[in-house]
Design an enzyme around this catalytic site. Structure first.
Site, PDB file in Angstrom:
ATOM      1  N   VAL A 306       0.844  -1.202   0.000  1.00  0.00           N
ATOM      2  CA  VAL A 306       0.000   0.000   0.000  1.00  0.00           C
ATOM      3  C   VAL A 306       0.877   1.250   0.000  1.00  0.00           C
ATOM      4  O   VAL A 306       0.625   2.207  -0.751  1.00  0.00           O
ATOM      5  CB  VAL A 306      -0.956  -0.004   1.210  1.00  0.00           C
ATOM      6  CG1 VAL A 306      -1.717   1.325   1.295  1.00  0.00           C
ATOM      7  CG2 VAL A 306      -1.929  -1.174   1.137  1.00  0.00           C
ATOM      8  N   GLN A 309       2.351   1.865  -3.422  1.00  0.00           N
ATOM      9  CA  GLN A 309       1.347   2.393  -4.347  1.00  0.00           C
ATOM     10  C   GLN A 309       1.056   3.867  -4.049  1.00  0.00           C
ATOM     11  O   GLN A 309       0.849   4.666  -4.963  1.00  0.00           O
ATOM     12  CB  GLN A 309       0.060   1.571  -4.239  1.00  0.00           C
ATOM     13  CG  GLN A 309      -1.123   2.100  -5.032  1.00  0.00           C
ATOM     14  CD  GLN A 309      -0.890   2.080  -6.538  1.00  0.00           C
ATOM     15  OE1 GLN A 309      -0.099   1.296  -7.039  1.00  0.00           O
ATOM     16  NE2 GLN A 309      -1.572   2.971  -7.258  1.00  0.00           N
ATOM     17  N   GLU A 310       1.072   4.225  -2.776  1.00  0.00           N
ATOM     18  CA  GLU A 310       0.755   5.597  -2.382  1.00  0.00           C
ATOM     19  C   GLU A 310       1.898   6.566  -2.652  1.00  0.00           C
ATOM     20  O   GLU A 310       1.677   7.669  -3.155  1.00  0.00           O
ATOM     21  CB  GLU A 310       0.391   5.630  -0.892  1.00  0.00           C
ATOM     22  CG  GLU A 310      -0.927   4.958  -0.537  1.00  0.00           C
ATOM     23  CD  GLU A 310      -2.131   5.775  -0.984  1.00  0.00           C
ATOM     24  OE1 GLU A 310      -1.948   6.925  -1.442  1.00  0.00           O
ATOM     25  OE2 GLU A 310      -3.258   5.263  -0.879  1.00  0.00           O
ATOM     26  N   SER A 311       3.123   6.171  -2.301  1.00  0.00           N
ATOM     27  CA  SER A 311       4.212   7.162  -2.299  1.00  0.00           C
ATOM     28  C   SER A 311       5.542   6.666  -2.856  1.00  0.00           C
ATOM     29  O   SER A 311       6.516   7.410  -2.831  1.00  0.00           O
ATOM     30  CB  SER A 311       4.458   7.616  -0.856  1.00  0.00           C
ATOM     31  OG  SER A 311       4.978   6.529  -0.084  1.00  0.00           O
ATOM     32  N   TYR A 435      -5.854   0.739  -8.500  1.00  0.00           N
ATOM     33  CA  TYR A 435      -5.190   0.805  -7.195  1.00  0.00           C
ATOM     34  C   TYR A 435      -5.113  -0.581  -6.551  1.00  0.00           C
ATOM     35  O   TYR A 435      -4.040  -1.030  -6.129  1.00  0.00           O
ATOM     36  CB  TYR A 435      -5.981   1.770  -6.318  1.00  0.00           C
ATOM     37  CG  TYR A 435      -5.441   2.028  -4.933  1.00  0.00           C
ATOM     38  CD1 TYR A 435      -4.498   3.018  -4.716  1.00  0.00           C
ATOM     39  CD2 TYR A 435      -5.910   1.310  -3.839  1.00  0.00           C
ATOM     40  CE1 TYR A 435      -4.027   3.291  -3.433  1.00  0.00           C
ATOM     41  CE2 TYR A 435      -5.444   1.569  -2.555  1.00  0.00           C
ATOM     42  CZ  TYR A 435      -4.498   2.552  -2.364  1.00  0.00           C
ATOM     43  OH  TYR A 435      -4.035   2.814  -1.094  1.00  0.00           O
TER      44      TYR A 435
END
Length: 471
Positions: A306, A309-311, A435
């Site tokens: 996660v 994927q976010e940063s 996502y």
């Protein structure tokens, strides 16, 4: 005289016992399973069959076998047999009730086992490593290279047939390795070619982006469960009925879609970039992921996926909308979680893990197989939007508790016709679909490439060391 009478009576009693036993009906294969309360199933380790996922055992074969055991009202006993010859011998000797192991249906195998109705089609393909050799166009180009395949596999049968028109074709059969391990050997340049099924290649290319398909060996083939050959068809008939029910209800198509569809749109070109960050960035934060996971009963590799994927594991990341930090928390969410500094990696990871856990608990109505995917979609687009699309899915006749149905309808949130009927309105509904697919793939790659799950606080010295073929 008395001894003779006694012997005669004893013999008569024995004869009576034999006759009684002969007259007693034997339990059928199905009755034996029901009486024992246990279904013994051979399977193989692998991403298409059986492995440990973020919330426990997973894989298409595992899910189907578990459903069949539930259908019978018995417990499932999985026995992992990566050696195919041992699997077939065990079936013939009655050591297992069936094999659910991604087995191709071939004429030669029909002489050894009874195949249940097929549940999936695959295509056997020749695989090579990009850049190591010119792309082979047919088996005439393969003669100079080293070809290795799984021993006693359906691919060996096919190569023997192909050898009739290509007598110079040679190969080695490996009795110890599975398809995933042989694909890894090709990716590392340790062997030139292998043969694998299209479903296995699609999943494994995320771990080994260097792999390329040269050509198909044949037309599509069927996969099916295998049962012992016997005049007793009771268990076979129940398996047949089970698959008919699964097919008619749409559950079989749902399971196949759930296990494979998220791979189709994966960006294989992005894997080397991801793996570079595994080496350069992730070791700095792995202990934080592990601590947050332990505190929230989550898999640390899922939290790491996660965060990537976010940063891309950048604690100072900032989006145009104002979310920031490793887990890209909004200011409102951070305040609710008590996070003072979103750019502090420890606070961000801990807060993000708590937020994932809280969303997961909100989806207690969702079956375990799909629950985490709903959770991740809500992390991305918001709980309210996911609930809105569950309602839309139900209106359209789908199952609002199945991720495969809901993700099909999430893009409808971009259409006024649909979003104006919802409580939370418009959303970029395509984004949570991508996502979730990406996180599932990042998680799978992490699980594959990390040899072990280190103890809390320990960083592995070689993050990219290849693991055993068992997933």
């Amino acid at each position: 005289m008395q001894q003779r009478v006694f012997a005669t009576l004893l013999g008569a009693a024995a004869l009576t016992g034999i006759l009684l036993n002969a007259c007693t009906p034997q339990h059928s294969a199905l009755e034996q399973v029901l009486d024992s309360g246990e279904l013994r199933v051979y399977t193989r380790n692998g991403p298409t069959t059986y492995y440990q996922g973020p919330r426990g055992p997973a894989g298409l074969e595992y899910e189907l076998a578990r459903s069949f055991a539930d259908h019978l009202g018995v417990r499932l006993k999985l026995v992992v047999k990566d050696n195919l010859e041992e699997m077939f011998i065990g079936l013939r000797k009655g050591r297992a009730d069936l094999a659910a192991a991604g087995l191709s249906v071939t004429e030669q195998r029909r002489h050894q086992v009874r195949f249940a109705p097929a549940y999936q089609q695959i295509t056997p393909q020749l695989v090579y490593r990009q850049g190591s050799l010119p792309e082979p166009r047919d088996f005439s180009d393969v003669r100079q290279g080293y070809l290795e395949i799984v021993a006693n596999s359906s691919h060996a049968e096919q190569l023997h047939q192909i050898q009739q028109s290509h007598p110079d074709l040679q190969w080695h059969e490996n009795p110890q390795a599975g398809s995933t391990e042989l694909l890894s050997l090709v990716a590392q340049g340790l062997i030139d070619y292998t043969v694998a099924d299209s479903n296995e290649i699609a999943i494994n290319r995320r771990y080994f982006p260097e792999l390329r398909v040269a050509f198909d060996l044949s037309k599509p083939r069927q996969l099916a469960w295998a049962l012992p050959r016997s005049e007793d068809t009771s268990l076979y008939n129940e398996v047949k009925h089970f698959f008919e029910t699964q097919r008619e209800s749409g559950e079989l198509a749902h399971r196949v879609k759930q296990n494979y569809e998220y791979v189709r749109n994966y960006d294989y070109a992005g894997t080397p970039f991801f793996m570079h960050h595994m080496r350069s960035r992730m070791p700095n934060y792995q202990a934080l992921f592990e601590t947050a996971a332990r505190q929230n009963d989550l898999d640390w590799r899922l939290i790491a996926a996660v965060a990537y994927q976010e940063s891309h594991w950048n604690p100072l990341a900032v989006s145009p909308t104002g979310v920031r930090g490793m887990m890209m928390l909004t200011n409102v969410t951070a305040e609710q979680l008590g996070i003072a500094d979103r750019t502090d990696p420890a606070q961000s990871i801990e807060g993000g893990a708590r937020y994932i856990k809280s969303l997961y608990q909100r989806f207690e109505d969702i079956p375990e197989d799909d629950r985490m995917w709903f959770t991740l979609a809500a992390y991305n687009v918001g709980l309210g939007h996911v609930r809105d699309v569950q309602g839309i899915t139900e209106q359209l006749g789908g199952d609002p508790n199945k991720w495969s149905d809901v993700k099909t309808n999430l893009p409808l949130l971009t259409q006024q016709k649909w979003y104006q009927r919802t409580r939370y309105g418009y959303a970029r509904g395509h984004e949570p679909v991508t996502y979730v697919n990406n996180i599932r793939s990042y998680y799978d790659i992490l699980r594959w490439h990390l040899r072990t799950t280190p103890a809390p606080g320990q960083i592995p010295s070689s993050i990219l060391a290849y693991s055993s073929p068992a997933l």
